[in-house]
Design a protein around this motif. Structure first.
Motif, short mmCIF file in Angstrom:
data_model
loop_
_atom_site.label_atom_id
_atom_site.label_comp_id
_atom_site.label_asym_id
_atom_site.label_seq_id
_atom_site.Cartn_x
_atom_site.Cartn_y
_atom_site.Cartn_z
N ILE A 147 0.39 -0.74 -0.14
CA ILE A 147 -0.20 0.07 -0.41
C ILE A 147 0.79 1.61 -0.29
O ILE A 147 1.54 1.39 0.89
CB ILE A 147 -1.09 0.23 1.57
N ALA A 200 -2.99 0.02 7.70
CA ALA A 200 -2.61 -1.29 6.63
C ALA A 200 -1.82 -2.24 7.19
O ALA A 200 -1.87 -3.15 6.81
CB ALA A 200 -2.90 -0.63 5.39
N ARG A 246 -2.82 -5.20 9.47
CA ARG A 246 -3.37 -5.76 8.38
C ARG A 246 -2.18 -6.47 7.72
O ARG A 246 -3.28 -7.62 6.98
CB ARG A 246 -4.37 -5.33 7.33
N ALA A 281 -0.11 -5.18 5.28
CA ALA A 281 0.48 -4.84 4.67
C ALA A 281 1.90 -4.47 4.39
O ALA A 281 2.22 -3.86 5.67
CB ALA A 281 -0.30 -3.83 4.45
N THR A 316 4.17 -1.03 3.60
CA THR A 316 3.58 0.62 3.45
C THR A 316 4.53 0.85 2.85
O THR A 316 5.95 1.03 3.20
CB THR A 316 2.96 0.89 4.52
N VAL A 326 -9.27 1.97 4.76
CA VAL A 326 -8.56 0.51 4.83
C VAL A 326 -9.27 -0.73 4.47
O VAL A 326 -8.49 -1.63 3.47
CB VAL A 326 -8.21 0.49 5.51
N ASP A 327 -10.32 -0.83 5.19
CA ASP A 327 -11.36 -2.29 5.40
C ASP A 327 -11.57 -2.33 3.91
O ASP A 327 -11.30 -3.91 3.01
CB ASP A 327 -12.28 -2.43 5.64
N PHE A 337 -8.84 -3.19 1.59
CA PHE A 337 -8.19 -4.81 1.45
C PHE A 337 -9.38 -5.34 1.34
O PHE A 337 -9.12 -6.88 -0.29
CB PHE A 337 -7.19 -5.53 2.80
#
Length: 178
Positions: free
Chosen positions: A6, A30, A33, A35, A37, A169-170, A173
């Motif tokens: 991301i 993020a 979760r 990611a 970045t 953000v969800d 994803f």
């Protein structure tokens, strides 16, 4: 599948701008979760006015374009200046034109979260709409949840925006995982 990448881009030249802090907070969500970045803000996006071919020899522009090439999702943040995105952010987005010949041109097939900040609701909302228009033109998929943040409100804008930011953000994803 490896961890999604991301990339958050935008903000201002001020080191602790509200927009930059919000971009960083969104990337933290993020990362939580799983990611990878990249944050590009301030001097990392202070490019000369766009002109085709002008990117040659500019290390910062090359780094920006490579980050976008490897991005699975993008978050764009802009302050609202006179009811629209800032010149800094617009110029940065103009350089996405350099990706037109890529296998995945522009922002094609990527979710794009949007954050607009301003010292009033009118400019924040109109800036968010302007960002949506630009992202559509660049073939990106703006998330349904976009953030219009009134920085004149007394609350800390990052804490106040966290629930909406988490939803944005969800949604990114959810799109990436399809």
């Amino acid at each position: 599948m490896s961890a999604p990448h991301i990339v958050a881009i935008g903000g201002t030249l001020r080191p602790e701008s509200s927009t930059g802090r919000l971009l960083g907070a969104a990337l933290s969500l993020a990362e939580a979760r799983g990611a990878r970045t990249t944050l590009l803000t301030g001097p990392a996006i202070a490019f000369p006015h766009y002109e085709p071919g002008a990117a040659e020899g500019h290390e910062e522009i090359a780094r920006f374009l490579e980050a976008l090439r490897t991005a699975d999702g993008v978050i764009v943040g802009s302050p609202g200046y006179h009811g629209t995105l800032s010149g800094l952010v617009k110029t940065m987005l103009d350089y996405v034109e350099q990706l037109r010949g890529d296998a995945r041109p522009y922002l094609d097939g990527r979710p794009v979260g949007l954050i607009a900040t301003a010292g009033g609701w009118q400019a924040a909302v109109s800036t968010l709409q302007a960002l949506r228009t630009v992202v559509h033109a660049l073939r990106g998929w703006p998330t349904p949840m976009g953030l219009a943040i009134n920085t004149a409100e007394p609350d800390d804008c990052v804490d106040a925006a966290r629930p909406q930011m988490q939803l944005m953000v969800d949604q990114m994803f959810d799109f990436i995982d399809r």
